[in-house]
Motif scaffolding. Sequence first.
Motif, PDB file in Angstrom:
ATOM      1  N   ILE A   1       8.081   2.507   5.156  1.00 34.91           N
ATOM      2  CA  ILE A   1       9.225   1.923   4.763  1.00 34.91           C
ATOM      3  C   ILE A   1      10.392   2.690   4.179  1.00 34.91           C
ATOM      4  O   ILE A   1      11.567   2.841   4.831  1.00 34.91           O
ATOM      5  N   THR A   2       9.898   3.629   3.148  1.00 33.70           N
ATOM      6  CA  THR A   2      11.113   4.495   2.958  1.00 33.70           C
ATOM      7  C   THR A   2      11.445   5.633   3.714  1.00 33.70           C
ATOM      8  O   THR A   2      12.800   5.906   4.063  1.00 33.70           O
ATOM      9  N   GLU A   3      10.655   6.017   4.695  1.00 35.57           N
ATOM     10  CA  GLU A   3      10.948   6.928   5.827  1.00 35.57           C
ATOM     11  C   GLU A   3      11.934   6.142   6.918  1.00 35.57           C
ATOM     12  O   GLU A   3      12.696   6.906   7.073  1.00 35.57           O
TER      13      GLU A   3
ATOM     14  N   ASP B   1      -1.070  -1.541   9.184  1.00 33.57           N
ATOM     15  CA  ASP B   1      -0.530  -0.345   9.750  1.00 33.57           C
ATOM     16  C   ASP B   1       0.780  -0.514  10.730  1.00 33.57           C
ATOM     17  O   ASP B   1       1.438   0.432  11.045  1.00 33.57           O
ATOM     18  N   TYR B   2       0.925  -1.745  10.935  1.00 34.99           N
ATOM     19  CA  TYR B   2       2.160  -2.013  11.804  1.00 34.99           C
ATOM     20  C   TYR B   2       3.151  -3.042  10.842  1.00 34.99           C
ATOM     21  O   TYR B   2       4.423  -3.032  11.443  1.00 34.99           O
ATOM     22  N   VAL B   3       2.656  -3.988  10.140  1.00 33.75           N
ATOM     23  CA  VAL B   3       3.653  -4.888   9.315  1.00 33.75           C
ATOM     24  C   VAL B   3       3.104  -4.901   7.910  1.00 33.75           C
ATOM     25  O   VAL B   3       2.043  -4.819   7.535  1.00 33.75           O
ATOM     26  N   TYR B   4       4.155  -5.149   7.027  1.00 28.94           N
ATOM     27  CA  TYR B   4       3.843  -5.493   5.689  1.00 28.94           C
ATOM     28  C   TYR B   4       4.231  -6.878   5.418  1.00 28.94           C
ATOM     29  O   TYR B   4       5.282  -7.359   5.792  1.00 28.94           O
TER      30      TYR B   4
ATOM     31  N   MET C   1       0.860  -1.193   0.151  1.00 25.21           N
ATOM     32  CA  MET C   1      -0.088  -0.077  -0.069  1.00 25.21           C
ATOM     33  C   MET C   1       0.918   1.115   0.219  1.00 25.21           C
ATOM     34  O   MET C   1       2.011   1.366   0.532  1.00 25.21           O
ATOM     35  N   PRO C   2       0.410   2.269  -0.479  1.00 25.32           N
ATOM     36  CA  PRO C   2       0.998   3.573  -0.536  1.00 25.32           C
ATOM     37  C   PRO C   2       1.741   4.023   0.648  1.00 25.32           C
ATOM     38  O   PRO C   2       2.967   4.370   0.966  1.00 25.32           O
ATOM     39  N   GLU C   3       0.640   3.873   1.822  1.00 29.65           N
ATOM     40  CA  GLU C   3       1.093   4.224   2.961  1.00 29.65           C
ATOM     41  C   GLU C   3       2.154   3.295   3.588  1.00 29.65           C
ATOM     42  O   GLU C   3       3.063   3.909   4.399  1.00 29.65           O
TER      43      GLU C   3
END
Lengths: 412, 412
Positions: free
Chosen positions: A11-13, A244-247, A4-6
């Motif tokens: 992750i990139t953050e 919102d906590y894990v990918y 998801m974009p969020e």
Amino acid sequence: MNIMPEQLEMITEQFKTLKDRSPFYAKKFDGIDLAAIKTQEEFETLPFTDKGDLREAYPLGLTAVPMEKIVRIHSSSGTTGTPVIVPYTKKDVEDWAVQFARCYEYAGVTPADRVQITPGYGLWTAGIGFQAGAELLGAMAVPMGPGNTEKQIQFMMDMETTVLTATASYALLLAEEIEKRGIQDKIKLKKLITGSERAGEKIRNRIIEALGVEYYDIYGLTEVYGPGIGISCQHSHGMHVWSDYVYLEIIDPDTGKVLPDGEWGEIVLTTLQKEGAPLIRFRTHDLSRIIPGECACGHNEHPRIDTITGRSDDMMKIHGVNVFPAQIEEILATFPELSSEYQIRLSHLDGRDTMRIYVETNGSVDWEDLRKRVASSVKAKIGFTPLVKIVELGLLPRSEKKTKRVFDERYD
Amino acid sequence: MNIMPEQLEMITEQFKTLKDRSPFYAKKFDGIDLAAIKTQEEFETLPFTDKGDLREAYPLGLTAVPMEKIVRIHSSSGTTGTPVIVPYTKKDVEDWAVQFARCYEYAGVTPADRVQITPGYGLWTAGIGFQAGAELLGAMAVPMGPGNTEKQIQFMMDMETTVLTATASYALLLAEEIEKRGIQDKIKLKKLITGSERAGEKIRNRIIEALGVEYYDIYGLTEVYGPGIGISCQHSHGMHVWSDYVYLEIIDPDTGKVLPDGEWGEIVLTTLQKEGAPLIRFRTHDLSRIIPGECACGHNEHPRIDTITGRSDDMMKIHGVNVFPAQIEEILATFPELSSEYQIRLSHLDGRDTMRIYVETNGSVDWEDLRKRVASSVKAKIGFTPLVKIVELGLLPRSEKKTKRVFDERYD
């Protein structure tokens, strides 16, 4: 499953600073420009993190914040080799409770419920996670800890417990004990939440039947908070995992390739908010699949994984055939004469591998005939003939923690 | 000690509704107009609450809020008779952590410290209290739970633990073990916080010497939050008790009369903020005194109690003499040849009560002479001659929880 974009943003953050935050990540991603990772495809080129990496970081090498920000550690049991130490910040502890409270909500638990907690406390992540989540939701935690079945049952009656939290093994032991005493009408249980070990349909149904409860599966592991990062809802046997906590990725355990939704493989997790010890592409070794499509509960922002069928490192190789304990369990479950308990023992006798399967039944069955039917069913479905041993009902050991059902004695 | 105006206000405030909040309080104060209590003198006419009252309220009769507001229960061990169940609201749980964090502050613990927690979790109030306080302060909790000395020592070294929390018995066991292994230089301990059992000077000094730590005494009991309602500071051997959470009285255990500051008697506590289960004039049976005068730490808003010397129900009656275990321990402590460990056994032989005292020493001492000297010292100070038995150093059992040192076998 598409990131998801969020999630990609989170992750990139964290990639902007991760390598500076601890020598562990600097070494792990040496030569890789994490700041350049901008897409799912690029993310999927990153190396996995394995339990071995975490062991090497013992004791506190994983820590990705100044040490004064750590308010707690947990640890995997370390029965084999060096334990893994997972450091938590205050935010990590709070985030875990938020996720756990959400689990209870998905299971329909309310502040009017009374939650009896039978998993252990201390370094293990179970007990305190179940307790913090219940308290945050506002339910009444009855913090028993493991064992002492006599007192568990007394408190279950006296505190009018409505929600039992336990390993499937201990839930089964309690269910059998309650049935044996004929006190089902004194028990007010409505829901059971189990985690931390695989349990097949037959064991589940046995517990549901004995206790008259709704059955919920919770997911999690010490390395990623602990139990509570996902749970089955009232509409499905899959478990929603908190996006919102894990990918979440499912990979082919042999090739490491990411698999499409619906295909079975190994669960790989990336934490999105964890401060104390973020994990990137952590191989859980748990086998499952992403369930495609929508869930009737409507919470499609949190993808579902199927019931864990085992661990990739559970696989037994015998007579050149790869077998998972779950496959044997499924075959045994087709015999209504058998109880839900069993044991698999692998040994090396007279130059060859042998699988013995112990099962339970009662005296009204023709044991010799049953023995032959079980053996030929395994032969038909898996390809070799095991030695089947039948024993009296109740003779195989039950456990207050996780029941060990597979014993590989070939290399002892 | 005079009640502070703020304390009196908190008490009269809760008296406005207390009897309506649960049948337990309605019954306890039946015929008493709590709303009319306006002065310390009037307060001192109120009946005491005893453990027996709490037992009668089993399971949840103490609860003074709507049941949905209860987020946790704790329980006394209930080894004798019905357990006491103490219900906590969210505020009670938070207040307890605030008090516990204050304890750590008084002991000079900071976010840079690592606090190893060896007391038990679950229904018992110890482990989770020590953990919540450490986390709230921002120190690193190392939640071990009880037992497993091998792993405790391993983690103490590997996590570089600076603060050990334990019963005095277990601290002694760990200290002796660390000494035996000669690994004192691998241990980074600076402070020890002990609670839940009486420990005499000799045991304390033994631990301090072996571990090179500052020694802090924590006070508390399951019925009133748990440990953490008071602690010794860096300037004193008395323990400051948090006057914003409890009102403290010392009474004559026989007459129930309130005693002046400085006089020894039984601690009686009244909770000022507890919601789930307020307690009015609860008899703790712990023996102490209020230390008069000012403390060098300056925190004179929190009165100090002296080191607990025992429990009023610990008293042994033998040959018509009242003896407390602490008196015997003090006498034994005057013999430098003896270790800090001992056992007292009372039995009824040939028609009369007998006290046997087991003590430890090493081989370089004249055992027969020592035996006689110990026996005559007890005779001189207490008035009867016990049978003294001397055993090899290390032979008396040590414990991971509380060491039982008194065995009354007269009525077995």
